[in-house]
Design a protein around this motif. Structure first.
Motif, mmCIF file in Angstrom:
data_model
loop_
_atom_site.group_PDB
_atom_site.id
_atom_site.type_symbol
_atom_site.label_atom_id
_atom_site.label_comp_id
_atom_site.label_asym_id
_atom_site.label_seq_id
_atom_site.Cartn_x
_atom_site.Cartn_y
_atom_site.Cartn_z
ATOM 1 N N GLN A 176 1.689 0.496 -11.008
ATOM 2 C CA GLN A 176 2.087 0.120 -9.654
ATOM 3 C C GLN A 176 1.411 -1.165 -9.203
ATOM 4 O O GLN A 176 1.913 -1.848 -8.312
ATOM 5 C CB GLN A 176 1.744 1.246 -8.684
ATOM 6 C CG GLN A 176 2.508 2.529 -8.948
ATOM 7 C CD GLN A 176 2.279 3.528 -7.841
ATOM 8 O OE1 GLN A 176 2.710 3.339 -6.710
ATOM 9 N NE2 GLN A 176 1.584 4.592 -8.154
ATOM 10 N N TYR B 178 2.670 -5.997 -7.316
ATOM 11 C CA TYR B 178 2.765 -4.563 -7.085
ATOM 12 C C TYR B 178 4.223 -4.151 -7.021
ATOM 13 O O TYR B 178 5.113 -4.963 -6.774
ATOM 14 C CB TYR B 178 2.004 -4.143 -5.818
ATOM 15 C CG TYR B 178 2.518 -4.746 -4.532
ATOM 16 C CD1 TYR B 178 2.091 -6.009 -4.124
ATOM 17 C CD2 TYR B 178 3.403 -4.054 -3.716
ATOM 18 C CE1 TYR B 178 2.553 -6.555 -2.938
ATOM 19 C CE2 TYR B 178 3.859 -4.592 -2.534
ATOM 20 C CZ TYR B 178 3.433 -5.850 -2.149
ATOM 21 O OH TYR B 178 3.892 -6.396 -0.976
ATOM 22 N N THR B 179 4.459 -2.877 -7.275
ATOM 23 C CA THR B 179 5.837 -2.391 -7.307
ATOM 24 C C THR B 179 6.137 -1.385 -6.193
ATOM 25 O O THR B 179 7.296 -1.196 -5.839
ATOM 26 C CB THR B 179 6.144 -1.728 -8.658
ATOM 27 O OG1 THR B 179 5.200 -0.676 -8.892
ATOM 28 C CG2 THR B 179 6.051 -2.746 -9.799
ATOM 29 N N ASN B 180 5.114 -0.773 -5.647
ATOM 30 C CA ASN B 180 5.322 0.292 -4.664
ATOM 31 C C ASN B 180 5.491 -0.297 -3.258
ATOM 32 O O ASN B 180 4.563 -0.862 -2.691
ATOM 33 C CB ASN B 180 4.128 1.247 -4.696
ATOM 34 C CG ASN B 180 4.346 2.495 -3.865
ATOM 35 O OD1 ASN B 180 5.163 2.518 -2.952
ATOM 36 N ND2 ASN B 180 3.619 3.549 -4.188
ATOM 37 N N ASP C 255 2.020 4.114 -15.735
ATOM 38 C CA ASP C 255 2.265 3.887 -14.316
ATOM 39 C C ASP C 255 1.543 2.616 -13.883
ATOM 40 O O ASP C 255 0.344 2.623 -13.713
ATOM 41 C CB ASP C 255 1.759 5.090 -13.517
ATOM 42 C CG ASP C 255 1.925 4.886 -12.017
ATOM 43 O OD1 ASP C 255 1.373 5.673 -11.255
ATOM 44 O OD2 ASP C 255 2.633 3.934 -11.627
ATOM 45 N N THR D 246 -5.161 2.239 -5.415
ATOM 46 C CA THR D 246 -4.544 2.071 -6.734
ATOM 47 C C THR D 246 -4.959 0.710 -7.243
ATOM 48 O O THR D 246 -4.685 -0.306 -6.593
ATOM 49 C CB THR D 246 -3.015 2.175 -6.645
ATOM 50 O OG1 THR D 246 -2.660 3.456 -6.127
ATOM 51 C CG2 THR D 246 -2.398 2.016 -8.029
#
Lengths: 115, 115
Positions: free
Chosen positions: B3, B25-27, B1, B104
């Protein structure tokens, strides 16, 4: 300058034993957190705590973990039956209760070694 | 994961020059971003943050830029100093309804400033 403190700095334990990691957050902070960092990996969120209860927890924070604020100053993380994979640096953090998001202040960490 | 990604594990810069540390970032839910600095045997130390409603935040030698469309942020340090040598972590979060928020983290970039 106020700071988050953690004890012990290094804890060695046998697999299956219980450990309690201790933290003293900054005195006027009301949000408390535990993170861990396994060697070579990312810092990962474990749990947040506010008003004497858990606010959020990650999937890492299973039934073997618990947190407590036993008095007005300490914040503890208990691992009931340690596993080899619990070996990591454990960081406590705290933040203020002010409108909007505020930075989390981290302690120096406790290095947990499970043999 | 992954993110939050920091694709450069290390960066070397001459003293006095600019250091640029990158983070992706991906979120899409993330709306607040922070940079932390970490020395060995210490906990992460907060450096600077930026809300998703801004594209730039500056504090002394440190500037963070946010490009929401590209889901990219960067930390600029100018001029770089030998004391800036540390591991830099990018972190992201979105405010939870509970008022606390979990960070995160990326894996970190080790910055070495060469005198």
């Amino acid at each position: 300058e106020p700071e988050v403190t953690q004890t012990p700095s290094h804890q060695v334990t046998q697999m299956g034993q219980e450990v309690i990691l201790r933290c003293v957050p900054i005195s006027n902070h009301l949000y408390f957190y535990w993170y861990r960092q396994i060697l070579g990996q990312k810092v990962e969120f474990l749990v947040s705590f506010y008003n004497n209860e858990i606010s959020e927890k990650s999937e890492i924070f299973d039934d073997q973990f618990s947190v407590e604020r036993p008095d007005g100053s300490n914040f503890t993380l208990k691992i009931r039956s340690t596993k080899l994979e619990d070996s990591a640096m454990y960081f406590c953090a705290s933040s203020e209760e002010v409108a909007g998001l505020n930075e989390q202040f981290f302690g120096p960490g406790t290095r947990l070694t499970v043999l | 994961d992954q993110q939050v990604k920091q694709n450069s594990p290390s960066l070397s810069v001459q003293e006095g020059r600019i250091s640029i540390l990158n983070c992706d970032y991906t979120n899409s839910m993330f709306d607040y971003f922070l940079w932390y600095k970490k020395y060995p045997a210490e906990g992460p130390t907060f450096l600077i943050s930026i809300s998703s409603i801004k594209d730039k935040n500056e504090d002394g030698r440190f500037t963070v830029f946010l490009n929401k469309s590209a889901k990219h942020l960067s930390l600029h340090i100018v001029p770089s100093q030998p004391g800036d040598s540390a591991v830099y972590f990018c972190a992201a979060t979105h405010a939870s309804g509970a008022g606390s928020y979990q960070l995160t983290f990326g894996k970190g970039t080790k910055l070495s400033v060469i005198p």
